[in-house]
Design an enzyme around this catalytic site. Sequence first.
Site, PDB file in Angstrom:
ATOM      1  N   HIS A  75       0.789  -1.224   0.046  1.00  0.00           N
ATOM      2  CA  HIS A  75       0.003  -0.013   0.045  1.00  0.00           C
ATOM      3  C   HIS A  75       0.977   1.283  -0.025  1.00  0.00           C
ATOM      4  CE1 HIS A  75       0.705   0.914   4.114  1.00  0.00           C
ATOM      5  NE2 HIS A  75       0.758  -0.382   4.671  1.00  0.00           N
ATOM      6  N   GLU A 149      -2.164  -7.160   7.352  1.00  0.00           N
ATOM      7  CA  GLU A 149      -0.837  -6.920   8.045  1.00  0.00           C
ATOM      8  C   GLU A 149      -0.445  -7.957   9.094  1.00  0.00           C
ATOM      9  OE1 GLU A 149       2.225  -6.704   7.530  1.00  0.00           O
ATOM     10  OE2 GLU A 149       2.811  -4.663   7.311  1.00  0.00           O
TER      11      GLU A 149
END
Length: 503
Positions: A75, A149
């Site tokens: 990202h 994550e």
Amino acid sequence: MLSVTPPLLLHRNSTLFFFPSFPIRTRPPSPFRISRCSSGLQEAKDADQLRSDELSASSPFPAVKAAKRVVLVRHGQSTWNEEGRIQGSSNFSVLTKKGEAQAQTSRQMLIGDAFDVCFASPLARSKRTAEIIWDTRKEEMILDFDLREIDLYSFQGLLKHEGKEKFGAAFQKWQVDAPNFSIDDHYPVRELWARARSCWTRILLHESRSVLVVAHNAVNQALLATAIGLGTEYFRTLVQSNCGVSVLDFTPRAEGGPPYICLNRLNQTPSSPIEAGSSGGRKTSKRIILVCHGSTQINAEPMDMLGVIKAQKIAELLLDLKVNSIVSSPKEACVETAIAISRVQEAADCLGADSVPRSVEMKQMENLDVENILQKSNKNEMEIPRLQPSWLNGFEDRVVEAVWDQSEKAWQSLLEEVADEAAPEKVVVAVGHPALHIALLGHCLNLTKEWLGSFHLDAGSISIIDFPDGPSGRGVIRCTNYTAHLGRWSIPITKSTVNDKNI
């Protein structure tokens, strides 16, 4: 049709999708479904479960029916990246303006590629990056909870200095020995590796040939490492920058079974890869840059015109970095490339890149020459298409072993070169054949010759190895096979480099 696995309350026209404690903002028009897998719902909580996860992580990859290319993207910069706050799998940060711009650049990098599907983390910073890159594509987007994550439990939300103050020895363990770091009765890195392995099973079994995956720093590291067979000790070794793009090729075996897997390129960033910064979150003052000469000929004596052009493009890219020494193979193509880099470095003041002329030491190193070894192969160009993914697997064992042994000597020589104690900062450029540099990457990672087919490099590419702990410590690979500097001769990030009938 919108499918959800397993059943989860979902309203198609709502602006929120609910996971436990994860409010995910989305735009209704995007065609997607959500995959919520058991490995994400209950991580290992005791030793028995942990052993089960490790066993799962080492099980063979599923076979693929046809060649498959997977493109991984981290990202863009988030608000917590900017603040220096530990994010983990929390979902309170969003993209900054810089992060949105990085995602737009990645969209342009990938705009001409026909992906069949996009897998994305449901966390807002990753999902928004995926939406920007996916843009107007109509193909399916799958939000996979296992792509979130790394779970850092009590660390999440803390500024780094707060983590150090509050957790002391545990925070130090996280920094220096992450695979064995535990918190709240969990081993986050070990859990992450098992989770990444489960993601690969779903990605490879999906009926697609070209896949985009948009996720996060640590989980992308785990995906890359588990794909090529590296364990948790390689955490923080394969750098993933904001919106960095990495490419993996999966090729079916004729006899069936797990596919051949090749890391085609690592961490192609929206900005120049040689910009000053950290590697794996750590500052570095010692660096080796592997430059593949630009000629596509096997015996480049002298270098062809395309090789000359690529050499100049490489020199221009490296102008933004002060190079201390250049070592090259004695082969003419390598020497010409080294001279081009040196001339541009020494003219840095005239070119406006430095206030004073730069002095660059140049030398030739016999250990960097592997082309004579490759030419001893009994196999011809038709049997081994040069510079294709995993092409080194096609050579006889004796040739591969000779290349490996020669490259080990070259690696030790380069480490001695960069270890110069008189120079607190040292950048060494090594110019050689792609086969040599593939082997050098293997030595950097302390692998064996069996891994030579796991990496790919193109003519004119650069790869960067940083040493945040000094040359006596493990090298951190900042990027491999970077070719954007070659302009019209660059290799598109997702352009197939294998036979069209395979991909």
